[in-house]
Write a protein that holds these residues in place. Structure first.
Motif, PDB file in Angstrom:
ATOM      1  N   SER A 227       1.021  -1.317   0.040  1.00 45.73           N
ATOM      2  CA  SER A 227      -0.052  -0.152   0.030  1.00 45.73           C
ATOM      3  C   SER A 227       0.864   1.420   0.041  1.00 45.73           C
ATOM      4  O   SER A 227       1.775   1.341   0.681  1.00 45.73           O
ATOM      5  N   GLY A 228       0.692   2.078  -0.950  1.00 44.18           N
ATOM      6  CA  GLY A 228       1.234   3.360  -0.922  1.00 44.18           C
ATOM      7  C   GLY A 228       2.408   3.558  -2.026  1.00 44.18           C
ATOM      8  O   GLY A 228       3.063   4.456  -2.284  1.00 44.18           O
TER       9      GLY A 228
ATOM     10  N   SER B  99      -3.709   1.130  -2.770  1.00 44.38           N
ATOM     11  CA  SER B  99      -4.339   1.824  -1.720  1.00 44.38           C
ATOM     12  C   SER B  99      -5.308   0.648  -1.163  1.00 44.38           C
ATOM     13  O   SER B  99      -5.910  -0.064  -1.773  1.00 44.38           O
ATOM     14  N   PHE B 100      -5.415   1.100   0.312  1.00 39.75           N
ATOM     15  CA  PHE B 100      -6.341   0.366   1.178  1.00 39.75           C
ATOM     16  C   PHE B 100      -7.692   1.058   1.226  1.00 39.75           C
ATOM     17  O   PHE B 100      -8.687   0.769   1.735  1.00 39.75           O
ATOM     18  N   GLY B 101      -7.684   2.413   0.620  1.00 42.55           N
ATOM     19  CA  GLY B 101      -8.910   3.057   0.572  1.00 42.55           C
ATOM     20  C   GLY B 101     -10.042   2.578  -0.061  1.00 42.55           C
ATOM     21  O   GLY B 101     -10.193   1.706  -1.044  1.00 42.55           O
ATOM     22  N   LEU B 102     -11.445   2.778   0.606  1.00 42.32           N
ATOM     23  CA  LEU B 102     -12.688   2.182   0.230  1.00 42.32           C
ATOM     24  C   LEU B 102     -12.985   3.128  -1.212  1.00 42.32           C
ATOM     25  O   LEU B 102     -13.971   2.591  -1.822  1.00 42.32           O
ATOM     26  N   VAL B 103     -12.625   4.518  -1.318  1.00 34.30           N
ATOM     27  CA  VAL B 103     -13.067   5.107  -2.246  1.00 34.30           C
ATOM     28  C   VAL B 103     -11.973   5.258  -3.235  1.00 34.30           C
ATOM     29  O   VAL B 103     -10.873   5.421  -3.142  1.00 34.30           O
ATOM     30  N   CYS B 104     -12.366   4.725  -4.524  1.00 29.15           N
ATOM     31  CA  CYS B 104     -11.392   4.759  -5.757  1.00 29.15           C
ATOM     32  C   CYS B 104     -11.261   6.354  -6.253  1.00 29.15           C
ATOM     33  O   CYS B 104     -12.171   6.995  -6.709  1.00 29.15           O
ATOM     34  N   ARG B 105     -10.186   6.588  -6.354  1.00 32.00           N
ATOM     35  CA  ARG B 105      -9.552   8.024  -6.763  1.00 32.00           C
ATOM     36  C   ARG B 105      -8.606   7.653  -7.885  1.00 32.00           C
ATOM     37  O   ARG B 105      -7.962   6.558  -8.356  1.00 32.00           O
TER      38      ARG B 105
ATOM     39  N   GLU C  25      -5.183   5.517  -8.623  1.00 32.31           N
ATOM     40  CA  GLU C  25      -5.174   4.692  -7.542  1.00 32.31           C
ATOM     41  C   GLU C  25      -5.441   3.143  -7.790  1.00 32.31           C
ATOM     42  O   GLU C  25      -6.514   2.920  -8.608  1.00 32.31           O
TER      43      GLU C  25
ATOM     44  N   PRO D  18      -7.023   0.185  -5.805  1.00 34.86           N
ATOM     45  CA  PRO D  18      -7.558  -0.447  -4.302  1.00 34.86           C
ATOM     46  C   PRO D  18      -7.277  -1.772  -4.446  1.00 34.86           C
ATOM     47  O   PRO D  18      -7.555  -2.612  -5.340  1.00 34.86           O
TER      48      PRO D  18
ATOM     49  N   HIS E 146      -9.080  -3.639  -2.716  1.00 31.12           N
ATOM     50  CA  HIS E 146     -10.321  -4.623  -2.784  1.00 31.12           C
ATOM     51  C   HIS E 146     -10.956  -4.657  -4.269  1.00 31.12           C
ATOM     52  O   HIS E 146     -12.255  -4.823  -4.222  1.00 31.12           O
TER      53      HIS E 146
END
Length: 106
Positions: A32-33, A51-57, A60, A62, A64
């Motif tokens: 991650s990162g 990224s571990f973020g739940l929102v896709c930017r 990135e 993800p 998930h």
């Protein structure tokens, strides 16, 4: 958020077959990162930051998602099967892993 059975199975498999990375993780390890440059089934090279973020930017990858989960823990020149939600299987190869560049301020 509901995750697909394919993604859950992939992550369970990776957890069963993984071992802890040293701290800090080697610079060549996709974590991650980190910015990962990869190629899918012979298409052109693409970059993204895991990224571990739940929102896709934008930009990135993800973990998930099937692609992000597959890339997690890989190293440059490592190749892996890439599962798709429709059941197709492609191939992904990691070309490079690096720390992402900070945006320049003018």
């Amino acid at each position: 958020m509901v995750y697909s059975p394919i993604l859950i199975g992939l992550l369970q498999h990776k957890l069963r077959n993984s071992r802890p990375a040293p701290d800090p993780a080697p610079a060549s390890l996709a974590t991650s990162g980190r910015e990962v440059t990869y190629m899918i089934s012979g298409a052109g090279a693409v970059k993204g930051v895991l990224s571990f973020g739940l929102v896709c930017r934008a930009g990135e990858l993800p973990v998930h998602t099937l692609l992000g989960a597959t890339l997690l823990g890989m190293k440059p020149l490592q190749k892996s099967a890439l599962l798709n939600e429709d059941g197709d299987i492609g191939t992904v190869v990691v070309l490079n892993v690096a720390m992402p560049h900070a945006p320049e301020h003018t």
